[in-house]
Enzyme design. Structure first.
Site, PDB file in Angstrom:
ATOM      1  N   VAL A  82      -0.340  -0.770  16.467  1.00 63.52           N
ATOM      2  CA  VAL A  82       0.718  -1.712  16.843  1.00 63.52           C
ATOM      3  C   VAL A  82       1.665  -1.900  15.664  1.00 63.52           C
ATOM      4  O   VAL A  82       1.249  -2.279  14.570  1.00 63.52           O
ATOM      5  CB  VAL A  82       0.122  -3.063  17.283  1.00 63.52           C
ATOM      6  CG1 VAL A  82       1.238  -4.072  17.544  1.00 63.52           C
ATOM      7  CG2 VAL A  82      -0.742  -2.878  18.527  1.00 63.52           C
ATOM      8  N   LYS A  83       2.935  -1.599  15.930  1.00 62.59           N
ATOM      9  CA  LYS A  83       3.932  -1.698  14.870  1.00 62.59           C
ATOM     10  C   LYS A  83       4.609  -3.064  14.959  1.00 62.59           C
ATOM     11  O   LYS A  83       5.110  -3.452  16.019  1.00 62.59           O
ATOM     12  CB  LYS A  83       4.946  -0.571  15.063  1.00 62.59           C
ATOM     13  CG  LYS A  83       5.629  -0.092  13.817  1.00 62.59           C
ATOM     14  CD  LYS A  83       6.420   1.163  14.146  1.00 62.59           C
ATOM     15  CE  LYS A  83       7.169   1.691  12.970  1.00 62.59           C
ATOM     16  NZ  LYS A  83       8.135   2.716  13.365  1.00 62.59           N
ATOM     17  N   LEU A  84       4.583  -3.762  13.829  1.00 63.51           N
ATOM     18  CA  LEU A  84       5.126  -5.126  13.786  1.00 63.51           C
ATOM     19  C   LEU A  84       6.198  -5.199  12.711  1.00 63.51           C
ATOM     20  O   LEU A  84       6.032  -4.610  11.626  1.00 63.51           O
ATOM     21  CB  LEU A  84       4.013  -6.112  13.409  1.00 63.51           C
ATOM     22  CG  LEU A  84       2.804  -6.234  14.344  1.00 63.51           C
ATOM     23  CD1 LEU A  84       1.645  -6.923  13.619  1.00 63.51           C
ATOM     24  CD2 LEU A  84       3.194  -7.026  15.596  1.00 63.51           C
TER      25      LEU A  84
END
Ligand code: E4P
Length: 214
Positions: A82-84
């Site tokens: 998951v890219k935040l």
């Protein structure tokens, strides 16, 4: 150094995978929008081709909403990262993801303290954007060197994912500085193996071989 492709284009991903050199994929909202396909379907297709880490980015900017997206994204495949965004809400979400066992890639990193903060929150990857720093007259490689020193000083296991690489020299420099991963557009990936002297040399070898009497 691991090689990731920075693309959401399936043809490029298949071509890269066929060479056996692609360890993972990074996408971002701009790259996905370019493909004009349903986001989750596309990410699912990428995960079928590449078994290594595949980064898929949330588009919310508030922690709870990010977490909702993060939990949904992880249902797509086991190799989803998951890219935040590296903003306060993103860092909060990173900490929660770490507690829940969700792997993360903290993106849009432009200074060393952002990298230190995300490592303290258990980020799996931190993504310094080198090319975009170069674009505004800074030396992006200084950032890689600083992050490497800080992570080594404190034995953080967060991987440094050198991003926004624009040409093969960026890859070489990031590798020399100890970046764990380099993510690059397909055109840079293709250029990595090219040298005019290799082509000229091969042409000459084959021509000479052709002249040999059997
Ligand atoms: C990385 O995760 C980003 O998608 C990417 O490297 C951004 O590169 P750009 O600055 O060339 O858009």
């Amino acid at each position: 150094m691991k090689f990731f492709l920075d693309t959401a284009n399936l043809d490029e991903i298949r071509a890269g995978a066929a060479m056996g050199l692609v360890d993972g994929i990074t996408t971002n909202p701009s790259l996905v929008a370019k493909e004009g396909k349903d986001f989750k379907t596309l990410v699912g297709q990428i995960c079928e081709i590449i078994t290594g880490p595949v980064s898929a980015e949330v588009v919310s900017t508030e922690c709870n909403a990010m977490m909702k997206e993060a939990r949904e994204l992880t249902k797509i495949a086991d190799n989803i990262i998951v890219k935040l965004p590296t903003i306060a809400e993103g860092v909060k979400a990173c900490k929660i993801c770490t507690e829940e066992g969700i792997r993360t890639n903290l993106t849009l990193i432009f200074q060393p303290l952002q990298a230190l903060a995300v490592a303290k929150c258990g980020a799996s990857f931190c993504s310094p954007f080198l090319g975009r720093l170069d674009d505004i007259g800074h030396d992006g490689m200084d950032l890689i060197a600083d992050i490497r020193t800080i992570y080594d000083n404190y034995h953080f296991s967060t991987e440094i994912l050198a991003a926004s690489l624009r040409h093969p020299l960026h890859v070489v420099q990031a590798a020399k500085l100890g970046a764990d991963v380099g993510t690059m557009p397909f055109k840079v990936f293709e250029m990595m193996l090219k040298h005019p002297l290799t082509d000229i040399g091969l042409e000459k070898f084959l021509a000479d071989w052709g002249k040999m009497k059997s």
